[in-house]
Every structure is written in C-alpha cells, then in structure tokens.
Write a protein that holds these residues in place. Structure first.
Motif, short mmCIF file in Angstrom:
data_model
loop_
_atom_site.label_atom_id
_atom_site.label_comp_id
_atom_site.label_asym_id
_atom_site.label_seq_id
_atom_site.Cartn_x
_atom_site.Cartn_y
_atom_site.Cartn_z
N ARG A 148 0.89 -1.18 0.00
CA ARG A 148 0.00 0.00 0.00
C ARG A 148 0.93 1.23 0.00
NH1 ARG A 148 -2.05 -3.41 4.09
NH2 ARG A 148 -4.09 -4.34 3.61
N PRO A 149 1.46 1.61 -1.13
CA PRO A 149 2.49 2.67 -1.16
C PRO A 149 2.02 4.01 -0.60
CG PRO A 149 2.47 1.46 -3.23
CD PRO A 149 1.25 1.03 -2.47
N LYS A 150 0.72 4.27 -0.61
CA LYS A 150 0.22 5.56 -0.14
C LYS A 150 0.58 5.81 1.32
CE LYS A 150 -4.05 8.28 0.22
NZ LYS A 150 -5.52 8.28 -0.01
N VAL A 151 0.71 4.75 2.12
CA VAL A 151 0.96 4.94 3.56
C VAL A 151 2.40 4.60 3.97
CG1 VAL A 151 -1.45 4.54 4.12
CG2 VAL A 151 0.12 2.60 4.13
N GLY A 152 3.25 4.31 2.99
CA GLY A 152 4.60 3.86 3.31
C GLY A 152 5.47 4.88 4.04
N ARG A 153 5.19 6.16 3.83
CA ARG A 153 6.03 7.19 4.46
C ARG A 153 5.21 8.26 5.17
NH1 ARG A 153 9.51 8.10 -0.86
NH2 ARG A 153 10.51 6.05 -1.01
N VAL A 154 3.99 7.95 5.51
CA VAL A 154 3.16 8.94 6.21
C VAL A 154 3.66 9.11 7.63
CG1 VAL A 154 1.11 8.47 4.82
CG2 VAL A 154 1.50 7.16 6.92
N SER A 155 3.21 10.17 8.30
CA SER A 155 3.68 10.49 9.65
C SER A 155 2.92 9.74 10.74
CB SER A 155 3.58 11.99 9.90
OG SER A 155 2.25 12.43 9.70
N ASN A 156 2.05 8.83 10.33
CA ASN A 156 1.28 8.04 11.27
C ASN A 156 1.83 6.61 11.30
OD1 ASN A 156 -0.82 6.13 12.14
ND2 ASN A 156 -2.20 7.90 12.14
N GLN A 157 2.42 6.21 12.43
CA GLN A 157 3.06 4.90 12.51
C GLN A 157 2.07 3.74 12.37
OE1 GLN A 157 6.44 4.29 12.64
NE2 GLN A 157 5.78 2.19 12.25
N PHE A 158 0.87 3.92 12.90
CA PHE A 158 -0.15 2.87 12.78
C PHE A 158 -0.42 2.57 11.32
CE2 PHE A 158 -4.53 1.37 12.46
CZ PHE A 158 -4.56 0.36 13.41
N ALA A 159 -0.55 3.63 10.50
CA ALA A 159 -0.79 3.44 9.07
C ALA A 159 0.43 2.83 8.38
CB ALA A 159 -1.14 4.78 8.43
N ARG A 160 1.62 3.29 8.75
CA ARG A 160 2.84 2.71 8.17
C ARG A 160 2.92 1.20 8.37
NH1 ARG A 160 8.45 6.01 8.53
NH2 ARG A 160 7.73 8.11 8.00
N PRO A 190 9.64 1.37 3.37
CA PRO A 190 9.84 2.77 2.97
C PRO A 190 9.53 3.01 1.50
CG PRO A 190 11.95 1.66 3.02
CD PRO A 190 10.94 0.64 3.47
N VAL A 191 8.25 2.92 1.14
CA VAL A 191 7.83 3.07 -0.25
C VAL A 191 6.84 4.21 -0.37
CG1 VAL A 191 8.24 0.63 -0.75
CG2 VAL A 191 5.97 1.37 0.03
N ALA A 192 6.53 4.58 -1.61
CA ALA A 192 5.58 5.67 -1.85
C ALA A 192 4.95 5.52 -3.22
CB ALA A 192 6.28 7.02 -1.74
N LEU A 193 3.88 6.26 -3.43
CA LEU A 193 3.25 6.32 -4.74
C LEU A 193 4.16 7.04 -5.74
CD1 LEU A 193 -0.30 7.45 -3.57
CD2 LEU A 193 0.24 5.21 -4.56
N ASN A 194 3.89 6.80 -7.01
CA ASN A 194 4.52 7.55 -8.10
C ASN A 194 6.05 7.46 -8.10
OD1 ASN A 194 1.92 8.55 -8.99
ND2 ASN A 194 2.00 9.94 -7.25
N GLU A 195 6.55 6.28 -7.77
CA GLU A 195 7.98 6.02 -7.90
C GLU A 195 8.18 4.52 -8.11
OE1 GLU A 195 9.49 7.51 -4.16
OE2 GLU A 195 9.57 5.48 -3.31
N TRP A 196 9.30 4.19 -8.76
CA TRP A 196 9.60 2.79 -9.00
C TRP A 196 10.06 2.13 -7.71
CZ3 TRP A 196 7.92 0.14 -12.91
CH2 TRP A 196 7.67 0.77 -14.14
N ILE A 197 9.50 0.96 -7.46
CA ILE A 197 9.83 0.17 -6.28
C ILE A 197 10.26 -1.22 -6.75
CG2 ILE A 197 8.97 -0.83 -4.12
CD1 ILE A 197 6.64 1.32 -4.38
#
Length: 269
Positions: A148-160, A190-197
């Motif tokens: 779920r790349p959208k939550v990979g680097r958010v500031s909420n640890q529960f979501a991470r 440590p992933v995110a949207l809109n980048e190659w993983i």
C-alpha cells in the motif's frame, strides 16, 4: 373429434419439444457464460514474456521511456462492494506470467510503479500493488504479498505498519488476518506512490521474505504461509483504485533450502 384430439396432442408434443430445446439452449448458454474466460484470457507481450490478463484491463505501453505492462482491476469482471470489502478484494485480478506453472521455491523480483485512479472509485484506495505466486491453475488458490504505497512514508506509525500485506486466497484475506492475528501478516516498508519500487520475494517452503529496493535485509517476513497449494503460477497484481506499471520480472526457481532450527528466543520487553 378424433382428428381434433390428435391435433391437440400433436400441439402439446410440439410445445414440449420447443420447451426442452429452449431449456437445453439455456443450460448451454449459462455454461458458456460461466466458463467464458477459461482458456481465452487476453494476452499481452512484454519482450519475451507473455502475460494473461485475469480480470484486469491491461496493455503493453511506454511509460517513462520504458516498455512496461500497465494494468487496472476490471470492475465489470469482479465488482467491488464498499459495504462488503472483505468479500470483494484480494480476488483473482492479476496478470499471469505464461509458461511457468510450477513455481514452488525461489526468487521473484519485479519493478512496480503505483498511481491512484482519478476520480477515485473508493475513498480508502492506497495504491495496492504486488505479486501473487503458487497460483492454482483454476485461480482457486494462491499466495500474495502486496504493498500500500500511499501509507509507506506517512507520519502516522499505525498506518505505516500496514504498508505491506500478506494474504492467502481464498480463506485468509487481509481483513480475516487482521482479526485473527493483528499485525502478524502486515508490516512497514519505505515506499511511496509515483515512484519505481523493486520488490523481491524469497520463497522457501512455508516462508516468504520481502526485500525492498535492493536493501540487504528483508523488510517483511511470513514465517508460516497459510495456503495449501504449494506449487503454481506467478502473477502481477493490482486492486481497487490502482493503475499499476510493471517491468523487469525475473523468476529463479530453486530447491527447498533446509534451514537449521533457530534456538533464538523472542519475548516481550
């Protein structure tokens, strides 16, 4: 009078024959409809590899100057129900690598890129993208690890902590696993949207380890997978609201590695 009786009997027989023919046609049509995808999946080529599109819409295209496979979930083939998420996600919507139906142990590596559909078909979309493996021929069972790349680097640890997901179809989807073993089958990365993983999954017997972006150590481990199907095909997966791009799929089969029994004790602190 006898002629009239004979005519009526003949008409009744003709009616019964017509009804029988219609019933046979209906059964045949339903059988064809229920099996319309068997053996006739649309195919897309990428280099020397060919993919069958199982309940996804896809094509080969050029993205960021690279030849890729682009897929999105086909909501007509498998409808999504926001009031019954558990039953309508983690389904057989993926692109299957043709010619490899005997993967049991080894390495699967792929580069993935996740975008969100706009407008969003569902408010909680997170760019679901990943891999299915050990897929049974009739799609009735498989293992999966996705992001779920959208939550990979958010500031909420529960979501991470819900960035990586393991599931086993059909009996152990994400929501079931959250209820029976919270956070055992999910993790961070440590992933995110809109980048190659780069995803690399090492499968060995009952275990599967996920490595992200060539990191030396794994980000996630499933120490005991739950599926009963131990050998099968490999596919690239997206779910609701995701536009997924895939390239550089590499599969290496190997024999089961017998690991020494660990004496390490893990306790609470």
């Amino acid at each position: 009078m006898h002629f009239l009786t004979f005519t009526l009997k003949k008409s009744k027989i003709n009616f019964l024959i017509i009804m029988l023919i219609m019933l046979c046609l209906s059964v045949f049509t339903n059988a064809q409809s229920n099996n319309k995808n068997v053996g006739v999946w649309k195919k897309v080529n990428l280099g020397k590899q060919q993919f069958e599109l199982h309940n996804v819409i896809g094509e080969r295209t050029v993205f960021q100057n690279q030849q890729v496979i682009k897929i999105e979930r086909d909501l007509k083939a498998i409808p999504f129900d926001s009031t019954n998420i558990e039953k309508t996600v983690d389904e057989p919507h993926y692109a299957k690598l043709s010619g490899l139906d005997d993967f049991e142990n080894g390495t699967i590596e792929i580069k993935v890129y996740s975008q969100l559909q706009n407008p969003a078909p569902y408010s909680a979309i997170a760019g679901f993208i990943g891999l299915y493996f050990r897929i049974k021929e009739d799609d009735s069972a498989f293992e999966g690890i996705y992001l779920r790349p959208k939550v990979g680097r958010v500031s909420n640890q529960f979501a991470r902590n819900r960035t990586v997901q393991y599931m086993s179809y059909p009996h152990a989807k994400f929501d079931t696993l959250r209820k029976i073993a919270p956070f055992k089958y999910e993790g961070s990365a440590p992933v995110a949207l809109n980048e190659w993983i780069t995803m690399r999954i090492e499968v060995n017997g009952e275990t599967a380890e996920l490595f992200i972006n060539d990191l030396k150590y794994s980000s996630f481990i499933v120490d005991k997978m739950l599926g009963k199907n131990k050998i099968g095909a490999i596919g690239v997966y997206v779910d609701i609201g995701t536009i997924g791009y895939f390239r550089d799929l590499k599969v290496t089969k190997r024999q089961l590695k017998v690991k020494p029994t660990s004496s390490e004790k893990v306790g609470s602190i």
